[in-house]
Write a protein that holds these residues in place. Structure first.
Motif, PDB file in Angstrom:
ATOM      1  N   GLU A 213       0.826  -1.205   0.000  1.00  0.00           N
ATOM      2  CA  GLU A 213       0.000   0.000   0.000  1.00  0.00           C
ATOM      3  C   GLU A 213       0.862   1.257   0.000  1.00  0.00           C
ATOM      4  OE1 GLU A 213      -3.366   2.138   2.851  1.00  0.00           O
ATOM      5  OE2 GLU A 213      -2.897   0.010   3.088  1.00  0.00           O
ATOM      6  N   GLN A 214       1.950   1.242   0.778  1.00  0.00           N
ATOM      7  CA  GLN A 214       2.851   2.400   0.829  1.00  0.00           C
ATOM      8  C   GLN A 214       3.538   2.634  -0.508  1.00  0.00           C
ATOM      9  OE1 GLN A 214       3.721   4.622   3.131  1.00  0.00           O
ATOM     10  NE2 GLN A 214       2.982   3.872   5.089  1.00  0.00           N
ATOM     11  N   LEU A 215       3.767   1.567  -1.270  1.00  0.00           N
ATOM     12  CA  LEU A 215       4.513   1.697  -2.522  1.00  0.00           C
ATOM     13  C   LEU A 215       3.614   1.914  -3.728  1.00  0.00           C
ATOM     14  CD1 LEU A 215       7.300  -1.018  -2.141  1.00  0.00           C
ATOM     15  CD2 LEU A 215       7.455   1.424  -1.747  1.00  0.00           C
ATOM     16  N   ASP A 216       2.316   2.017  -3.500  1.00  0.00           N
ATOM     17  CA  ASP A 216       1.397   2.172  -4.628  1.00  0.00           C
ATOM     18  C   ASP A 216       1.713   3.429  -5.435  1.00  0.00           C
ATOM     19  OD1 ASP A 216      -1.160   1.472  -6.061  1.00  0.00           O
ATOM     20  OD2 ASP A 216      -1.698   3.447  -5.301  1.00  0.00           O
ATOM     21  N   ALA A 217       1.807   4.576  -4.766  1.00  0.00           N
ATOM     22  CA  ALA A 217       2.085   5.830  -5.473  1.00  0.00           C
ATOM     23  C   ALA A 217       3.495   5.850  -6.076  1.00  0.00           C
ATOM     24  CB  ALA A 217       1.880   7.015  -4.539  1.00  0.00           C
ATOM     25  N   PRO A 218       4.551   5.412  -5.348  1.00  0.00           N
ATOM     26  CA  PRO A 218       5.887   5.411  -5.963  1.00  0.00           C
ATOM     27  C   PRO A 218       5.993   4.534  -7.200  1.00  0.00           C
ATOM     28  CG  PRO A 218       6.070   5.200  -3.586  1.00  0.00           C
ATOM     29  CD  PRO A 218       4.619   5.093  -3.917  1.00  0.00           C
ATOM     30  N   ILE A 219       5.379   3.360  -7.162  1.00  0.00           N
ATOM     31  CA  ILE A 219       5.433   2.489  -8.341  1.00  0.00           C
ATOM     32  C   ILE A 219       4.697   3.144  -9.509  1.00  0.00           C
ATOM     33  CG2 ILE A 219       4.629   0.290  -9.287  1.00  0.00           C
ATOM     34  CD1 ILE A 219       5.209  -0.980  -6.595  1.00  0.00           C
ATOM     35  N   GLY A 220       3.542   3.737  -9.225  1.00  0.00           N
ATOM     36  CA  GLY A 220       2.812   4.430 -10.291  1.00  0.00           C
ATOM     37  C   GLY A 220       3.627   5.552 -10.906  1.00  0.00           C
ATOM     38  N   HIS A 221       4.360   6.285 -10.059  1.00  0.00           N
ATOM     39  CA  HIS A 221       5.185   7.379 -10.596  1.00  0.00           C
ATOM     40  C   HIS A 221       6.322   6.837 -11.463  1.00  0.00           C
ATOM     41  CE1 HIS A 221       6.994  11.386 -10.679  1.00  0.00           C
ATOM     42  NE2 HIS A 221       8.146  10.752 -10.599  1.00  0.00           N
ATOM     43  N   LEU A 222       6.969   5.768 -11.030  1.00  0.00           N
ATOM     44  CA  LEU A 222       8.058   5.203 -11.825  1.00  0.00           C
ATOM     45  C   LEU A 222       7.549   4.672 -13.154  1.00  0.00           C
ATOM     46  CD1 LEU A 222      10.150   3.340  -9.086  1.00  0.00           C
ATOM     47  CD2 LEU A 222      10.716   5.470 -10.265  1.00  0.00           C
ATOM     48  N   LEU A 223       6.345   4.106 -13.166  1.00  0.00           N
ATOM     49  CA  LEU A 223       5.783   3.622 -14.429  1.00  0.00           C
ATOM     50  C   LEU A 223       5.496   4.795 -15.372  1.00  0.00           C
ATOM     51  CD1 LEU A 223       3.354   0.856 -13.111  1.00  0.00           C
ATOM     52  CD2 LEU A 223       5.512   0.524 -14.306  1.00  0.00           C
ATOM     53  N   ARG A 224       4.948   5.886 -14.840  1.00  0.00           N
ATOM     54  CA  ARG A 224       4.699   7.055 -15.695  1.00  0.00           C
ATOM     55  C   ARG A 224       6.008   7.619 -16.228  1.00  0.00           C
ATOM     56  NH1 ARG A 224       1.113   8.134 -11.484  1.00  0.00           N
ATOM     57  NH2 ARG A 224       2.533   9.686 -10.582  1.00  0.00           N
ATOM     58  N   ASN A 225       7.033   7.652 -15.372  1.00  0.00           N
ATOM     59  CA  ASN A 225       8.339   8.131 -15.830  1.00  0.00           C
ATOM     60  C   ASN A 225       8.894   7.251 -16.935  1.00  0.00           C
ATOM     61  OD1 ASN A 225       8.512  10.349 -14.201  1.00  0.00           O
ATOM     62  ND2 ASN A 225      10.333   9.695 -13.106  1.00  0.00           N
ATOM     63  N   ALA A 226       8.733   5.938 -16.778  1.00  0.00           N
ATOM     64  CA  ALA A 226       9.257   5.022 -17.790  1.00  0.00           C
ATOM     65  C   ALA A 226       8.595   5.259 -19.140  1.00  0.00           C
ATOM     66  CB  ALA A 226       9.046   3.575 -17.341  1.00  0.00           C
ATOM     67  N   ILE A 227       7.295   5.532 -19.121  1.00  0.00           N
ATOM     68  CA  ILE A 227       6.586   5.773 -20.386  1.00  0.00           C
ATOM     69  C   ILE A 227       6.990   7.115 -20.981  1.00  0.00           C
ATOM     70  CG2 ILE A 227       4.311   6.018 -21.455  1.00  0.00           C
ATOM     71  CD1 ILE A 227       3.210   4.306 -19.130  1.00  0.00           C
ATOM     72  N   ASP A 228       7.016   8.147 -20.147  1.00  0.00           N
ATOM     73  CA  ASP A 228       7.253   9.499 -20.647  1.00  0.00           C
ATOM     74  C   ASP A 228       8.726   9.766 -20.933  1.00  0.00           C
ATOM     75  OD1 ASP A 228       6.479  12.038 -21.427  1.00  0.00           O
ATOM     76  OD2 ASP A 228       6.698  12.871 -19.424  1.00  0.00           O
ATOM     77  N   HIS A 229       9.619   9.326 -20.028  1.00  0.00           N
ATOM     78  CA  HIS A 229      11.047   9.612 -20.163  1.00  0.00           C
ATOM     79  C   HIS A 229      11.801   8.519 -20.934  1.00  0.00           C
ATOM     80  CE1 HIS A 229      11.385  13.025 -17.261  1.00  0.00           C
ATOM     81  NE2 HIS A 229      10.318  12.459 -16.743  1.00  0.00           N
ATOM     82  N   GLY A 230      11.407   7.263 -20.720  1.00  0.00           N
ATOM     83  CA  GLY A 230      12.237   6.167 -21.197  1.00  0.00           C
ATOM     84  C   GLY A 230      11.858   5.588 -22.545  1.00  0.00           C
ATOM     85  N   ILE A 231      10.612   5.155 -22.679  1.00  0.00           N
ATOM     86  CA  ILE A 231      10.180   4.475 -23.902  1.00  0.00           C
ATOM     87  C   ILE A 231      10.144   5.466 -25.072  1.00  0.00           C
ATOM     88  CG2 ILE A 231       8.318   3.179 -24.990  1.00  0.00           C
ATOM     89  CD1 ILE A 231       9.741   1.628 -22.831  1.00  0.00           C
ATOM     90  N   GLU A 232      10.760   5.079 -26.190  1.00  0.00           N
ATOM     91  CA  GLU A 232      10.806   5.950 -27.364  1.00  0.00           C
ATOM     92  C   GLU A 232       9.534   5.780 -28.210  1.00  0.00           C
ATOM     93  OE1 GLU A 232      14.838   3.709 -27.031  1.00  0.00           O
ATOM     94  OE2 GLU A 232      12.680   3.267 -26.886  1.00  0.00           O
ATOM     95  N   PRO A 233       9.227   6.755 -29.065  1.00  0.00           N
ATOM     96  CA  PRO A 233       8.132   6.581 -30.033  1.00  0.00           C
ATOM     97  C   PRO A 233       8.453   5.410 -30.972  1.00  0.00           C
ATOM     98  CG  PRO A 233       8.756   8.897 -29.859  1.00  0.00           C
ATOM     99  CD  PRO A 233       9.792   8.117 -29.106  1.00  0.00           C
ATOM    100  N   PRO A 234       7.422   4.782 -31.552  1.00  0.00           N
ATOM    101  CA  PRO A 234       7.653   3.600 -32.392  1.00  0.00           C
ATOM    102  C   PRO A 234       8.661   3.825 -33.519  1.00  0.00           C
ATOM    103  CG  PRO A 234       5.320   3.872 -31.944  1.00  0.00           C
ATOM    104  CD  PRO A 234       5.990   5.073 -31.385  1.00  0.00           C
ATOM    105  N   VAL A 235       8.628   5.008 -34.149  1.00  0.00           N
ATOM    106  CA  VAL A 235       9.550   5.257 -35.266  1.00  0.00           C
ATOM    107  C   VAL A 235      10.995   5.209 -34.781  1.00  0.00           C
ATOM    108  CG1 VAL A 235      10.257   6.948 -36.992  1.00  0.00           C
ATOM    109  CG2 VAL A 235       7.819   6.626 -36.484  1.00  0.00           C
ATOM    110  N   GLU A 236      11.272   5.811 -33.663  1.00  0.00           N
ATOM    111  CA  GLU A 236      12.636   5.801 -33.121  1.00  0.00           C
ATOM    112  C   GLU A 236      13.064   4.397 -32.733  1.00  0.00           C
ATOM    113  OE1 GLU A 236      13.422   8.551 -30.021  1.00  0.00           O
ATOM    114  OE2 GLU A 236      12.396  10.237 -31.006  1.00  0.00           O
TER     115      GLU A 236
END
Length: 783
Positions: free
Chosen positions: A358-381
């Motif tokens: 329960e304590q890690l719910d928000a931190p895990i959600g934030h790391l997942l959003r970061n991975a999508i926004d910061h890490g994963i590239e657009p399909p063309v790249e």
């Protein structure tokens, strides 16, 4: 307890801005709550206090538009508290405008007077509207219409909740539709009645129990495990007794053999033989009982382990149960950003403590959003880089070396270390020479700083730099850590290392000033023996070198306020705490052993004990305190900032002299820091507390020559604080000064009657009346 932040580099205007940000957020939250419940006492009190504090801070720096607006808002809240005003939506909207105005004044002001002139016109219009809101006649809230009485015949069948509101009559039922031939057979309205035996089995399988009950059960089973382990030291003492008994037999045999054959005759020889036989019987009986005890000890520990494991399992839930919903969120957010991405959950069956998950719910959600926004590239790249168009984020849980590991990893482009170095330099967080020498792990630690972000623009998803520091804080709240790693072109990885349960902690036992203490293993980087010859002085502080890093050395007794043990050794026992960016060596007297300890929270009446998080019992039943590593680190930074960090194994300079210590208690950040600066500049050693309760805890925990307190504060006001101080036999002789905006004679008399030695109004700050009053009460700074 007193705060560890150092605000000495901020101007009064900067401090007001920080304080205004905090109070406007509190006002907004309270006003939204009041919109739902206009008479909520807690929300009204919080709103009034926030407005009052803002008024006082703004008056100190002569931001008169902010003073007037905050005062008008305070009057509205006071009127609402006294029942003269009911806050409706119109008033809430108006008060929210006032919050926006206060935030704008704090944000846009570069000079107090200029800011006041610029905002006066708009402030006057708002003030007029606020004044009208206070004076507007109120319409009483209509009483609710009572529900019709329930006829006696229907009373037994009435539900437990209140009667429903009248509704329109139900429409006539539609004619039944013939089921198509291919439809399945109609299902019964309710399941068939179970037999008595089946119903009993179902009841045995399901039992409703609260989470608190499970927590208490787990705590008790943990204690039973510790109690069972206490048998082992007792068995060791029995084994020692057996060895001593065997030595006694050998000594007896030696004595008998040393006697001459003719001594004592047959009677003596018979008596000696009889005694020898009795000793042998005792030895045999002791061996049997010891073997039986060892069997009992082994079974008791095994049973306690099984009981604890079962209780622990009842608090566990499969990892996948807590994170399954993230798969949809990852997909939807990826599509919103024009990316193809999916979530893989590994180790879904790994049991995880419900509280930790329960304590890690928000931190895990934030790391997942970061991975999508910061890490994963657009399909063309991705396709251009030879990767599949669809990115993958891996969320994994596993048990390793007695710890829970949770990993969030993506297969994106990773973290650009050169860009990270440039961001560190741009923010002035380190020099160019230092940044060039930092390792990858040390560089990545900067990501966890508050406000730090690599995004060039702010979006609704990221770029504000408010996330990774919260991720780290959440890990620390459950006595864990989080580390980052990256591989260029292959992705980034964040790994949590957490305890398996919050009720039991695996700790390193150390001795400090002759007393045992426990340090959670998850908070320790390393423990080592350090030769005294390896200690060197850098910029007035002791350091030592470890793996090409310079690590500051601090004595644990300095942080806990205890005496240094008078033990002269060639090697120091050191425990390294902190992170890769800020590590400190904690010098202790001895490194004892590793233990699993059942965590026992401290009595809440003690408040926050500096440097201590909880307590536990040793295997022999003796108590041990569990150290709060985050609190120790704050203590190190505070001592370093004030130049009071002592040296390990060396007497403090000017041991015959000391600076007089003053405790400043005020809930206003601006006023608190002004008082601290004034007194520090005159040589006094100053600590601060944020409200009356923190001040009471600080006063009991440390020795102070003077206590300076405000009156209006949350949790405990200044009058209550003075009263408690005067009732405490250890504190009643400490002088207390009240500093308040309340300048009426009745307020002054009330403070002095409570036991204050001096009453000063805050309007007298500018002529340094505060410093003169302190000198009158306790003398100059140096004792």
């Amino acid at each position: 307890m007193s705060t560890g932040e150092d605000y000495s580099q901020f101007s009064l205007l900067d401090l007001f801005r920080l304080e205004a940000e905090t109070h406007t957020q509190a006002l907004t939250a309270s006003l939204l709550a009041l919109e739902r419940d206009p008479t909520a006492e807690q929300s009204l009190e919080a709103s009034m206090r926030a407005a009052h504090s803002l008024k006082g801070a703004a008056r100190l720096i002569e931001l008169m538009p902010a003073v007037d607006i905050a005062h008008a808002m305070e009057e509205i809240f006071v009127a609402a508290q006294r029942g003269r005003l009911i806050l409706r939506r119109e008033q809430i909207d108006l008060l929210l405008r006032g919050v926006d105005m206060l935030a704008a004044i704090a944000r846009d002001s570069s000079e107090p007077q200029a800011a006041g002139d610029a905002d006066r016109a708009e402030a006057d219009a708002l003030l007029a509207a606020l004044g009208q809101a206070t004076a507007a006649p109120q319409v009483a809230i209509p009483a609710p219409i009572p529900p019709p009485p329930i006829p006696p015949a229907q009373e037994a069948a009435a539900p437990e909740f209140s009667a429903p509101e009248p509704t329109a009559p139900d429409p006539p039922p539609s004619p039944p539709r013939a089921a198509p031939a291919h439809d399945p057979a109609p299902q019964p309205a309710r399941p068939p009645r179970q037999s008595a035996q089946e119903g009993s089995e179902a009841a045995d399988r399901v039992l409703r129990i609260t989470a608190d009950s499970l927590s208490r059960l787990l705590g008790l089973t943990g204690e039973s495990l510790m109690e069972a382990r206490r048998l082992r030291p007792f068995g060791d003492r029995l084994m020692r007794l057996r060895r001593l008994h065997f030595d006694a037999i050998r000594a007896f045999d030696g004595l008998r053999d040393a006697l001459p054959p003719e001594a004592g005759g047959e009677a003596l020889q018979f008596a000696l033989g009889e005694a020898r036989q009795r000793l042998a019987d005792c030895q045999h009986y002791l061996a049997e009982q010891l073997a039986e005890f060892e069997t009992y000890d082994r079974r008791a520990v095994q049973l306690a382990h099984r009981l604890y494991d079962e209780a622990l399992a009842s608090r566990m839930r499969p990892f996948e149960d807590g994170v399954r919903r993230y798969a949809r969120r990852v997909r939807d957010l990826g599509r919103e950003l024009g990316k193809q991405v999916r979530l893989e959950i590994l180790g879904g069956a790994t049991p995880v403590d419900r509280d930790i998950l329960e304590q890690l719910d928000a931190p895990i959600g934030h790391l997942l959003r970061n991975a999508i926004d910061h890490g994963i590239e657009p399909p063309v790249e991705r396709v251009a880089a030879g990767k599949p168009a669809e990115g993958v984020i891996r969320l994994e849980a596993r048990h390793h070396a007695g710890l829970l590991q949770i990993i969030v990893a993506d297969d994106g482009h990773g973290i650009d270390l050169e860009r990270l170095r440039a961001a560190i330099l741009a923010r002035g967080l380190a020099s160019a020479e230092t940044v060039s020498q930092l390792s990858e792990a040390e560089l990545l630690e900067f990501l966890f700083l508050p406000g730090f972000s690599l995004k060039l623009s702010v979006t609704a998803i990221s770029g504000r730099g408010v996330g990774l520091d919260a991720v780290q804080a959440s890990a620390r709240q459950v006595r864990g850590i989080v580390r980052a790693a990256t591989e260029a072109g292959q992705g980034a990885r964040f790994q949590f290392e957490l305890p398996l349960s919050l009720s039991v902690v695996r700790a390193l036992l150390v001795e400090i000033s002759g007393e045992p203490y426990a340090l959670p293993l998850a908070s320790i980087q390393r423990a080592l023996k350090l030769p005294r010859s390896a200690i060197e002085m850098l910029e007035g502080q002791q350091h030592f070198s470890l793996e090409d890093r310079q690590i500051g050395l601090v004595g644990a007794h300095h942080l806990l306020g205890s005496a240094e043990a008078a033990i002269a050794r060639e090697e120091l026992s050191v425990v390294i705490i902190g992170d890769q960016r800020n590590s400190y060596g904690l010098a202790v007297d001895l490194l004892l052993a590793q233990r699993d300890l059942v965590v026992r929270p401290l009595d809440p009446r003690l408040g926050k004990v500096p440097g201590i998080s909880a307590a536990a019992l040793m295997e022999d039943g003796s108590p041990v305190l569990i150290l709060d590593v985050d609190d120790l680190l704050r203590g190190v930074e505070k001592l370093t900032a004030t130049g009071r960090l002592g040296k390990v194994g060396a007497a403090a300079p000017d041991a015959g002299k000391r600076r007089r210590r003053v405790l400043v208690v005020d809930d206003s950040l601006t006023i608190r820091e002004l008082e601290r600066k004034l007194l520090s500049q005159h040589g006094y050693e100053v600590e601060v507390a944020t409200d009356g309760m923190d001040g009471w805890n600080a006063a009991r925990a440390g020795h102070f020559d003077l206590i300076v307190t405000d009156v209006d504060m949350p949790r405990m006001d200044g009058i209550e604080l003075v009263t408690l101080i005067r009732k405490d036999p250890h504190l009643r002789a400490v002088p207390v000064m009240i500093v308040s905006y309340k300048d009426r004679e009745e307020d002054r008399r009330r403070g002095l009657e409570a036991g204050a030695d001096y009453y000063l109004t805050k309007g007298s700050f500018h002529d340094e009346a505060l410093v003169h009053a302190v000198v009158d009460l306790i003398g100059e700074a140096e004792a």
